[in-house]
Design a protein around this motif. Structure first.
Motif, PDB file in Angstrom:
ATOM      1  N   GLY A   1       0.889  -1.126   0.067  1.00 31.74           N
ATOM      2  CA  GLY A   1      -0.148  -0.043   0.207  1.00 31.74           C
ATOM      3  C   GLY A   1       0.867   1.216  -0.018  1.00 31.74           C
ATOM      4  O   GLY A   1       0.568   2.230  -0.745  1.00 31.74           O
ATOM      5  N   MET A   2       1.858   1.377   0.733  1.00 28.65           N
ATOM      6  CA  MET A   2       2.858   2.387   0.805  1.00 28.65           C
ATOM      7  C   MET A   2       3.483   2.668  -0.491  1.00 28.65           C
ATOM      8  O   MET A   2       3.595   3.824  -0.784  1.00 28.65           O
ATOM      9  CB  MET A   2       3.834   2.166   1.910  1.00 28.65           C
ATOM     10  N   TRP A   3       4.013   1.481  -1.330  1.00 29.10           N
ATOM     11  CA  TRP A   3       4.566   1.788  -2.288  1.00 29.10           C
ATOM     12  C   TRP A   3       3.711   2.118  -3.555  1.00 29.10           C
ATOM     13  O   TRP A   3       4.148   3.142  -4.318  1.00 29.10           O
ATOM     14  CB  TRP A   3       5.278   0.441  -2.860  1.00 29.10           C
ATOM     15  N   ILE A   4       2.282   1.904  -3.537  1.00 30.62           N
ATOM     16  CA  ILE A   4       1.282   2.465  -4.372  1.00 30.62           C
ATOM     17  C   ILE A   4       1.315   3.843  -3.995  1.00 30.62           C
ATOM     18  O   ILE A   4       1.241   4.872  -4.948  1.00 30.62           O
ATOM     19  CB  ILE A   4       0.002   1.876  -4.093  1.00 30.62           C
ATOM     20  N   PHE A   5       1.068   4.571  -2.693  1.00 34.20           N
ATOM     21  CA  PHE A   5       1.221   5.863  -2.383  1.00 34.20           C
ATOM     22  C   PHE A   5       2.227   6.579  -2.938  1.00 34.20           C
ATOM     23  O   PHE A   5       2.237   7.584  -3.590  1.00 34.20           O
ATOM     24  CB  PHE A   5       1.081   5.885  -0.868  1.00 34.20           C
ATOM     25  N   LEU A   6       3.618   5.825  -2.862  1.00 30.20           N
ATOM     26  CA  LEU A   6       4.656   6.512  -3.357  1.00 30.20           C
ATOM     27  C   LEU A   6       4.674   6.441  -4.837  1.00 30.20           C
ATOM     28  O   LEU A   6       5.102   7.639  -5.282  1.00 30.20           O
ATOM     29  CB  LEU A   6       5.952   5.802  -2.817  1.00 30.20           C
ATOM     30  N   ALA A   7       4.220   5.877  -5.549  1.00 36.22           N
ATOM     31  CA  ALA A   7       3.819   5.819  -6.945  1.00 36.22           C
ATOM     32  C   ALA A   7       3.295   6.940  -7.369  1.00 36.22           C
ATOM     33  O   ALA A   7       3.445   7.906  -8.166  1.00 36.22           O
ATOM     34  CB  ALA A   7       3.031   4.464  -7.682  1.00 36.22           C
TER      35      ALA A   7
ATOM     36  N   THR B   1       8.427  -4.434  18.420  1.00 33.45           N
ATOM     37  CA  THR B   1       9.048  -5.531  18.882  1.00 33.45           C
ATOM     38  C   THR B   1       9.939  -6.043  17.599  1.00 33.45           C
ATOM     39  O   THR B   1       9.565  -5.546  16.419  1.00 33.45           O
ATOM     40  CB  THR B   1       8.155  -6.548  19.269  1.00 33.45           C
ATOM     41  N   PRO B   2      10.522  -7.048  17.851  1.00 34.72           N
ATOM     42  CA  PRO B   2      11.300  -7.456  16.471  1.00 34.72           C
ATOM     43  C   PRO B   2      10.426  -8.192  15.527  1.00 34.72           C
ATOM     44  O   PRO B   2      10.624  -8.231  14.479  1.00 34.72           O
ATOM     45  CB  PRO B   2      12.431  -8.504  17.389  1.00 34.72           C
ATOM     46  N   GLU B   3       9.696  -8.821  16.105  1.00 33.41           N
ATOM     47  CA  GLU B   3       8.260  -9.233  15.191  1.00 33.41           C
ATOM     48  C   GLU B   3       7.280  -8.222  14.698  1.00 33.41           C
ATOM     49  O   GLU B   3       7.017  -8.382  13.648  1.00 33.41           O
ATOM     50  CB  GLU B   3       7.311 -10.253  16.232  1.00 33.41           C
ATOM     51  N   TYR B   4       7.028  -7.214  15.381  1.00 32.85           N
ATOM     52  CA  TYR B   4       6.305  -6.227  14.865  1.00 32.85           C
ATOM     53  C   TYR B   4       6.766  -4.593  14.855  1.00 32.85           C
ATOM     54  O   TYR B   4       6.681  -3.989  16.068  1.00 32.85           O
ATOM     55  CB  TYR B   4       4.895  -6.180  15.495  1.00 32.85           C
ATOM     56  N   HIS B   5       7.190  -4.171  14.019  1.00 29.35           N
ATOM     57  CA  HIS B   5       7.388  -2.969  13.596  1.00 29.35           C
ATOM     58  C   HIS B   5       7.375  -2.151  12.315  1.00 29.35           C
ATOM     59  O   HIS B   5       7.995  -1.312  11.810  1.00 29.35           O
ATOM     60  CB  HIS B   5       9.247  -2.497  14.009  1.00 29.35           C
ATOM     61  N   THR B   6       6.058  -2.733  11.936  1.00 26.85           N
ATOM     62  CA  THR B   6       5.623  -2.142  10.592  1.00 26.85           C
ATOM     63  C   THR B   6       5.705  -0.813  10.455  1.00 26.85           C
ATOM     64  O   THR B   6       6.146  -0.388   9.408  1.00 26.85           O
ATOM     65  CB  THR B   6       4.516  -2.918  10.025  1.00 26.85           C
ATOM     66  N   PRO B   7       4.805  -0.113  11.330  1.00 32.11           N
ATOM     67  CA  PRO B   7       4.973   1.404  11.185  1.00 32.11           C
ATOM     68  C   PRO B   7       6.154   2.000  11.000  1.00 32.11           C
ATOM     69  O   PRO B   7       6.524   2.832  10.074  1.00 32.11           O
ATOM     70  CB  PRO B   7       4.199   1.780  12.609  1.00 32.11           C
ATOM     71  N   LEU B   8       7.464   1.486  11.610  1.00 31.36           N
ATOM     72  CA  LEU B   8       8.566   2.082  11.367  1.00 31.36           C
ATOM     73  C   LEU B   8       8.991   1.927  10.135  1.00 31.36           C
ATOM     74  O   LEU B   8       9.709   2.978   9.450  1.00 31.36           O
ATOM     75  CB  LEU B   8       9.580   1.392  12.245  1.00 31.36           C
ATOM     76  N   GLU B   9       8.796   0.544   9.409  1.00 32.65           N
ATOM     77  CA  GLU B   9       9.244   0.617   8.065  1.00 32.65           C
ATOM     78  C   GLU B   9       8.377   1.290   7.038  1.00 32.65           C
ATOM     79  O   GLU B   9       9.093   1.827   6.008  1.00 32.65           O
ATOM     80  CB  GLU B   9       9.056  -0.880   7.691  1.00 32.65           C
ATOM     81  N   ILE B  10       7.108   1.572   7.313  1.00 34.74           N
ATOM     82  CA  ILE B  10       6.294   2.266   6.227  1.00 34.74           C
ATOM     83  C   ILE B  10       6.688   3.814   6.506  1.00 34.74           C
ATOM     84  O   ILE B  10       6.893   4.467   5.509  1.00 34.74           O
ATOM     85  CB  ILE B  10       4.789   2.079   6.682  1.00 34.74           C
ATOM     86  N   GLY B  11       6.992   4.418   7.673  1.00 35.33           N
ATOM     87  CA  GLY B  11       7.362   5.813   7.952  1.00 35.33           C
ATOM     88  C   GLY B  11       8.746   5.920   7.170  1.00 35.33           C
ATOM     89  O   GLY B  11       8.963   6.923   6.705  1.00 35.33           O
ATOM     90  N   GLY B  12       9.434   5.182   7.569  1.00 42.76           N
ATOM     91  CA  GLY B  12      10.866   5.031   6.671  1.00 42.76           C
ATOM     92  C   GLY B  12      10.729   5.118   5.279  1.00 42.76           C
ATOM     93  O   GLY B  12      11.544   5.856   4.674  1.00 42.76           O
ATOM     94  N   LEU B  13       9.795   4.435   4.536  1.00 44.55           N
ATOM     95  CA  LEU B  13       9.583   4.338   3.309  1.00 44.55           C
ATOM     96  C   LEU B  13       9.328   5.846   2.614  1.00 44.55           C
ATOM     97  O   LEU B  13       9.896   6.113   1.693  1.00 44.55           O
ATOM     98  CB  LEU B  13       8.682   3.479   2.625  1.00 44.55           C
ATOM     99  N   TYR B  14       8.564   6.375   3.413  1.00 47.68           N
ATOM    100  CA  TYR B  14       8.148   7.726   3.369  1.00 47.68           C
ATOM    101  C   TYR B  14       9.151   8.894   3.439  1.00 47.68           C
ATOM    102  O   TYR B  14       9.540   9.548   2.477  1.00 47.68           O
ATOM    103  CB  TYR B  14       6.999   8.145   4.274  1.00 47.68           C
ATOM    104  N   TRP B  15      10.029   8.706   4.329  1.00 48.50           N
ATOM    105  CA  TRP B  15      11.034   9.539   4.627  1.00 48.50           C
ATOM    106  C   TRP B  15      12.398   9.468   3.430  1.00 48.50           C
ATOM    107  O   TRP B  15      12.862  10.370   3.118  1.00 48.50           O
ATOM    108  CB  TRP B  15      11.822   9.064   5.778  1.00 48.50           C
ATOM    109  N   HIS B  16      12.502   8.142   3.169  1.00 44.17           N
ATOM    110  CA  HIS B  16      13.467   7.773   2.067  1.00 44.17           C
ATOM    111  C   HIS B  16      13.037   8.265   0.855  1.00 44.17           C
ATOM    112  O   HIS B  16      13.947   9.008  -0.051  1.00 44.17           O
ATOM    113  CB  HIS B  16      13.922   6.359   1.881  1.00 44.17           C
ATOM    114  N   PHE B  17      11.681   8.245   0.495  1.00 41.05           N
ATOM    115  CA  PHE B  17      11.398   9.038  -0.827  1.00 41.05           C
ATOM    116  C   PHE B  17      11.435  10.242  -0.842  1.00 41.05           C
ATOM    117  O   PHE B  17      11.791  10.934  -2.071  1.00 41.05           O
ATOM    118  CB  PHE B  17       9.883   8.498  -0.918  1.00 41.05           C
ATOM    119  N   VAL B  18      11.173  11.170   0.325  1.00 42.82           N
ATOM    120  CA  VAL B  18      11.309  12.444   0.281  1.00 42.82           C
ATOM    121  C   VAL B  18      12.777  12.662   0.232  1.00 42.82           C
ATOM    122  O   VAL B  18      13.257  13.746  -0.438  1.00 42.82           O
ATOM    123  CB  VAL B  18      10.819  13.204   1.895  1.00 42.82           C
TER     124      VAL B  18
END
Lengths: 96, 239
Positions: free
Chosen positions: B39-45, B204-221
């Motif tokens: 979903g995040m990658w579609i937004f970045l598109a 946690t090591p199992e769940y940190h999806t928001p960090l990864e999604i927020g990171g994708l946004y930051w890297h795109f910028v």
């Protein structure tokens, strides 16, 4: 995620160093007289940096999902269409 | 009939205590994570096409008003632009370190990296503010008080840049860097939220999806800036 045995920190630091080096090079190259190649060099360095960020920081390298690859490739493709078709008009007008 | 088929299907794992973050409409944590990043990658598109339109207008006017754009670009402080590029690159490094911190359950690394990311983001906006202030003082902001008189075109010291054409460069400069800065402000908002979640121990090591999604946004910028820097700050710099 946690089963990643190898730490990626080394590769992160290497990419970070390469990005800083690229910034330095593009800054220095802008002050050299290269004629038409000034823009080419700037864009090649920028694209290399963008690829480094996308592949290593955004983890496109090693992404196994085909759907994700499809999104990324079609994004680049549509951006290319936007540029190519616009330029097919504006860049070929002979009047000023 | 219905109850039969329901009984035949294994129930989803929303009661699974080992994966408290797993929503019941996903089969596995991996599937849930992939859906989020997809979903995040579609937004970045859509963001690529959004900025893409501006880059194409830049390309068209740069080809038309080649020398005027060079003269206008030369009036911007390239050292500030280069510093800001380095600042953003450092912030992208701290983003991936924050995610790594979550993956190895290192709270200090995760929270420290998030704070550093936000400090780099604020530094970027501060330097940008200094740059805008300079442009206001030099009357290089498009509008009634715009002035760009008798500025020689790079490579043609006997010719002056056309102020109307230079004004288009500055309009693109303010729209593109302004839109980028707006993305930085939104990014800082997202990272404030991520920092709060991290502070509360939600990742946690199992769940940190928001960090990864927020990171994708930051890297795109960051990637947008990687292109803005040479296109707006570094054209026709050579003597």
């Amino acid at each position: 995620m946690s089963d990643h045995a190898k730490s990626p920190v080394k590769s992160y630091l290497a990419v970070w160093g390469a990005l800083l080096l690229g910034t330095y090079l593009t800054y220095k190259a802008a002050f050299l007289e290269l004629g038409a190649f000034n823009s080419a060099v700037a864009l090649i360095i920028a694209t290399t940096k963008a690829l480094l960020v996308a592949l290593f920081f955004m983890h496109l390298k090693g992404a196994s999902e085909k759907l994700l690859k499809l999104v990324v490739i079609s994004t680049i493709f549509f951006l290319f269409i936007l540029m190519a078709l616009s330029m097919a008009d504006y860049a070929t007008r002979w009047y000023s | 009939m219905l109850s039969d088929s329901q009984a035949a299907v294994p129930t989803s794992s929303h009661e699974d205590v080992h994966a408290p973050a797993l929503l019941h409409h996903f089969a596995t944590e991996e599937q849930q994570r992939n859906a989020s990043s997809f979903g995040m990658w579609i937004f970045l598109a859509t963001e690529v096409m959004f900025f893409g339109g501006l880059f194409v207008s830049y390309l068209i006017y740069r080809l038309w008003y080649f020398g005027d754009f060079g003269a206008a670009s030369k009036s911007i402080d390239a050292t500030l632009g280069a510093t800001n590029t380095a600042v953003l690159i450092c912030s992208s490094l701290t983003v991936v370190l924050a995610i790594w911190g979550a993956q190895i359950a290192n709270r200090k690394l995760m929270i420290g990296s998030l704070i550093l990311t936000m400090l780099f983001g604020l530094a970027f906006l501060g330097i940008k503010g200094k740059e805008y202030k300079d442009k206001f003082e030099e009357h290089h902001v498009p509008g009634a008080s715009f002035s760009f008189e008798k500025v020689p075109i790079p490579g043609h010291p006997d010719q002056y840049a056309n102020p109307r054409h230079a004004q288009i460069f500055f309009a693109l400069y303010f729209i593109m860097t302004g839109l980028h800065a707006l993305h930085m402000v939104v990014g800082l908002g997202i990272f404030t939220w991520l920092l709060t979640m991290a502070w509360k121990g939600r990742f946690t090591p199992e769940y940190h999806t928001p960090l990864e999604i927020g990171g994708l946004y930051w890297h795109f910028v960051d990637i947008v800036w990687i292109y803005l820097f040479p296109l707006l700050y570094l054209i026709d710099r050579h003597p």
